[in-house]
Design a protein around this motif. Structure first.
Motif, PDB file in Angstrom:
ATOM      1  N   THR A 227      40.437  40.790  41.197  1.00 30.08           N
ATOM      2  CA  THR A 227      39.452  41.837  41.461  1.00 30.08           C
ATOM      3  C   THR A 227      38.243  41.244  42.170  1.00 30.08           C
ATOM      4  N   LEU A 228      37.698  42.002  43.108  1.00 31.77           N
ATOM      5  CA  LEU A 228      36.549  41.539  43.869  1.00 31.77           C
ATOM      6  C   LEU A 228      35.302  42.332  43.497  1.00 31.77           C
ATOM      7  N   VAL A 229      34.162  41.633  43.446  1.00 28.84           N
ATOM      8  CA  VAL A 229      32.886  42.286  43.195  1.00 28.84           C
ATOM      9  C   VAL A 229      31.873  41.755  44.200  1.00 28.84           C
ATOM     10  N   GLY A 230      30.753  42.461  44.350  1.00 29.67           N
ATOM     11  CA  GLY A 230      29.703  41.988  45.242  1.00 29.67           C
ATOM     12  C   GLY A 230      29.267  43.066  46.209  1.00 29.67           C
ATOM     13  N   PRO A 231      28.165  42.823  46.892  1.00 29.13           N
ATOM     14  CA  PRO A 231      27.623  43.818  47.815  1.00 29.13           C
ATOM     15  C   PRO A 231      28.368  43.867  49.142  1.00 29.13           C
TER      16      PRO A 231
ATOM     17  N   MET B 288      38.285  41.836  51.820  1.00 30.63           N
ATOM     18  CA  MET B 288      38.576  40.407  51.909  1.00 30.63           C
ATOM     19  C   MET B 288      37.504  39.596  51.201  1.00 30.63           C
ATOM     20  N   ILE B 289      37.889  38.428  50.688  1.00 25.05           N
ATOM     21  CA  ILE B 289      36.941  37.525  50.035  1.00 25.05           C
ATOM     22  C   ILE B 289      36.025  36.898  51.075  1.00 25.05           C
ATOM     23  N   ASN B 290      34.740  36.911  50.799  1.00 26.70           N
ATOM     24  CA  ASN B 290      33.775  36.200  51.636  1.00 26.70           C
ATOM     25  C   ASN B 290      33.693  34.768  51.123  1.00 26.70           C
TER      26      ASN B 290
ATOM     27  N   LYS C 237      32.094  40.173  49.327  1.00 29.06           N
ATOM     28  CA  LYS C 237      32.911  40.255  48.123  1.00 29.06           C
ATOM     29  C   LYS C 237      33.306  38.857  47.635  1.00 29.06           C
ATOM     30  N   ILE C 238      33.281  38.693  46.322  1.00 31.39           N
ATOM     31  CA  ILE C 238      33.685  37.442  45.684  1.00 31.39           C
ATOM     32  C   ILE C 238      34.678  37.767  44.578  1.00 31.39           C
ATOM     33  N   PRO C 239      35.520  36.809  44.166  1.00 29.15           N
ATOM     34  CA  PRO C 239      36.432  37.052  43.047  1.00 29.15           C
ATOM     35  C   PRO C 239      35.650  37.316  41.766  1.00 29.15           C
ATOM     36  N   MET C 240      36.145  38.222  40.960  1.00 25.78           N
ATOM     37  CA  MET C 240      35.440  38.529  39.726  1.00 25.78           C
ATOM     38  C   MET C 240      35.330  37.309  38.815  1.00 25.78           C
ATOM     39  N   LEU C 241      36.331  36.429  38.833  1.00 25.74           N
ATOM     40  CA  LEU C 241      36.264  35.244  37.979  1.00 25.74           C
ATOM     41  C   LEU C 241      35.093  34.336  38.373  1.00 25.74           C
ATOM     42  N   ALA C 242      34.727  34.321  39.655  1.00 27.15           N
ATOM     43  CA  ALA C 242      33.539  33.557  40.058  1.00 27.15           C
ATOM     44  C   ALA C 242      32.291  34.170  39.417  1.00 27.15           C
ATOM     45  N   PHE C 243      32.218  35.492  39.413  1.00 27.12           N
ATOM     46  CA  PHE C 243      31.107  36.178  38.768  1.00 27.12           C
ATOM     47  C   PHE C 243      31.127  35.968  37.255  1.00 27.12           C
ATOM     48  N   VAL C 244      32.308  35.969  36.656  1.00 28.58           N
ATOM     49  CA  VAL C 244      32.446  35.734  35.209  1.00 28.58           C
ATOM     50  C   VAL C 244      31.870  34.373  34.841  1.00 28.58           C
ATOM     51  N   MET C 245      32.198  33.343  35.595  1.00 25.77           N
ATOM     52  CA  MET C 245      31.704  32.003  35.286  1.00 25.77           C
ATOM     53  C   MET C 245      30.206  31.877  35.557  1.00 25.77           C
ATOM     54  N   PHE C 246      29.724  32.530  36.597  1.00 21.98           N
ATOM     55  CA  PHE C 246      28.284  32.508  36.869  1.00 21.98           C
ATOM     56  C   PHE C 246      27.507  33.118  35.708  1.00 21.98           C
TER      57      PHE C 246
END
Length: 459
Positions: free
Chosen positions: A88-92, A1-3, A96-105
């Motif tokens: 897709t979700l990434v994170g420790p 699940m998304i945090n 987990k966060i959406p990959m698009l959030a990581f892409v923009m960061f």
């Protein structure tokens, strides 16, 4: 699940890092002469546009796509962000966060890195050539180096870069990929373009120190997202990075000012702003690996060393206009190497103990290899790119433009309008213009204006 909390923090951090590029534009813009302030602002601002497009098309894929071989560059599986990204979700662990959030960061890191280089070649660069350079440099230098440093195995893709996974050097937020990378590139371009006309004989003082201090303040503010946001979660690691970013920067300001006091007899506003940036640069790779007291020591060392390092350009004769080498290259090296001395697992169990905490020389050696590798690669490739642009479309502005004002020559604009009011246009001055001329009722002000114009012409 998304945090949700971690997702909100990463998105907010991305916005903070985005603000750093306009902040850098003000920091650099205040340091140049008034006739080239717009060119400096535009060289920074255009990086948002150019890299923002490249990142979606292929930049993110080259940086975080599945390794294409040897840990050197990612493949094109994420090109166009069209496959395996949305949803897709990434994170420790549970963060987990959406990959698009990581892409923009990560996009905001890619934007500010070439913008940092611009300070080394201020006052003498053609804008078109700079735009071409940003496209090529981001593609050949930043995207691969980001893969080396930031792409961990099993995170966004199965296999990542060699520094992160094989060498295991520690760089939490980009001391190598951003600051050593940009500093080495700045040195290469300063050599390619040569000295500004009149440097170092003529004084080339900052034209707007309030701009410089404003820019430094915006950078300091945005850097909390840069460093604490790199935890990719709203957790204790983000709190540690946030704390160390604050304390190291504060200490670096003091370190720089102390050097100025003893060397020059007076501390300066420019020195305080530069010291803050030096501290921010140095703590970037170390912010999650050292203690708060260790961050103070790191900041003091970085502030003092960078204050001394900015004079190297006079000794060696290269015209690094705004001290990109002295602040970003040297500051990045200081922070990256001190991880091998001051790193401790007391606050972060994933950190490797440095020499001062009984860890031996092993981590220090890994840090040095990472720093030298990024420095050498960036310098050589940038030198080649710069020379190709120089001998094809031309990199440096014409002598007339450089002397008369690069803003007018490159952008047909000027940062400041120093012309005086005068003359009637279309039957007379407007009411708002009358208010600027004199006191009293409108008719009386008009008479004062006419008298002023007549006296000026006769004089």
């Amino acid at each position: 699940m998304i945090n949700a909390g971690s997702t909100a923090w990463v998105l907010a951090s991305a916005a903070l890092v985005m603000l750093m590029t306009p902040g850098l534009a003000f920091f650099y813009g205040g340091m140049v002469r008034s006739k080239s302030v717009l060119n400096m602002l535009m060289m920074n601002f255009v990086c948002l546009a150019v890299v923002g497009v490249l990142w979606v098309l292929y930049g993110y894929s080259m940086a975080f796509g599945n390794d294409a071989g040897g840990g050197l560059v990612g493949g094109f599986g994420f090109a166009g962000l069209s496959h395996g990204v949305a949803g897709t979700l990434v994170g420790p662990d549970s963060d987990k966060i959406p990959m698009l959030a990581f892409v923009m960061f990560q996009l905001m890191f890619a934007v500010i890195t070439p913008a940092l280089i611009s300070g080394a070649i201020a006052d003498r660069t053609r804008f078109l050539a700079w735009g071409v350079f940003v496209v090529v440099w981001a593609s050949l230098v930043y995207f691969p180096v980001a893969h080396w440093v930031f792409a961990f195995d099993g995170f966004a893709s199965e296999h990542g870069g060699w520094i992160a996974n094989a060498l295991k050097a520690e760089d939490f937020a980009g001391g190598t990929a951003v600051h050593i990378n940009a500093g080495a590139a700045g040195l290469a371009l300063a050599l390619v373009l040569g000295r500004r006309r009149g440097w170092p004989r003529e004084p080339m003082r900052p034209h707007n120190l309030p701009f410089v201090l404003l820019g430094a303040g915006l950078l300091w503010f945005g850097w909390f997202g840069f460093n604490a946001g790199s935890a990719l979660a709203a957790n204790d690691l983000a709190g540690l990075a946030f704390t160390n970013t604050m304390t190291a920067t504060a200490a670096a300001v003091l370190g720089w000012l102390v050097v100025e006091q003893f060397r020059d007899g007076r501390p300066t506003t420019l020195g305080a702003a530069s010291g803050a940036v030096a501290g921010l640069v140095a703590i970037t790779p170390a912010c999650a690996f050292v203690s708060p007291v260790g961050s103070i020591l790191l900041g003091l060392v970085a502030g003092a060393v960078c204050a001394l390092a900015v004079g190297l350009k006079y000794r060696f004769g290269f015209d690094d206009s705004l001290d990109v080498v002295g602040v970003h290259l040297v500051g990045g090296l200081v922070g990256t190497l001190l991880v091998g001395l001051l790193g401790t697992d007391a606050y972060n169990s994933a950190s490797v103990n440095g020499l001062f905490y009984g860890g031996g020389f092993g981590q220090l050696g890994r840090q040095a290899v990472a720093a030298v590798a990024v420095l050498a690669y960036s310098f050589v490739i940038t030198l080649v790119i710069g020379l190709v642009i120089k001998y094809t479309i031309g990199f440096r502005a014409d002598p007339e433009a450089e002397v008369g004002g690069i803003d007018e020559a490159e952008h047909a604009e000027s940062g400041y309008d120093f012309s005086t009011l005068g003359g009637r246009v279309g039957g007379g001055l407007g009411a708002s213009q009358h208010v600027l001329v004199g006191a009293g009722p409108p008719a009386e002000k008009a008479e004062q204006t006419d008298d002023t114009v007549t006296a000026t012409k006769e004089g």
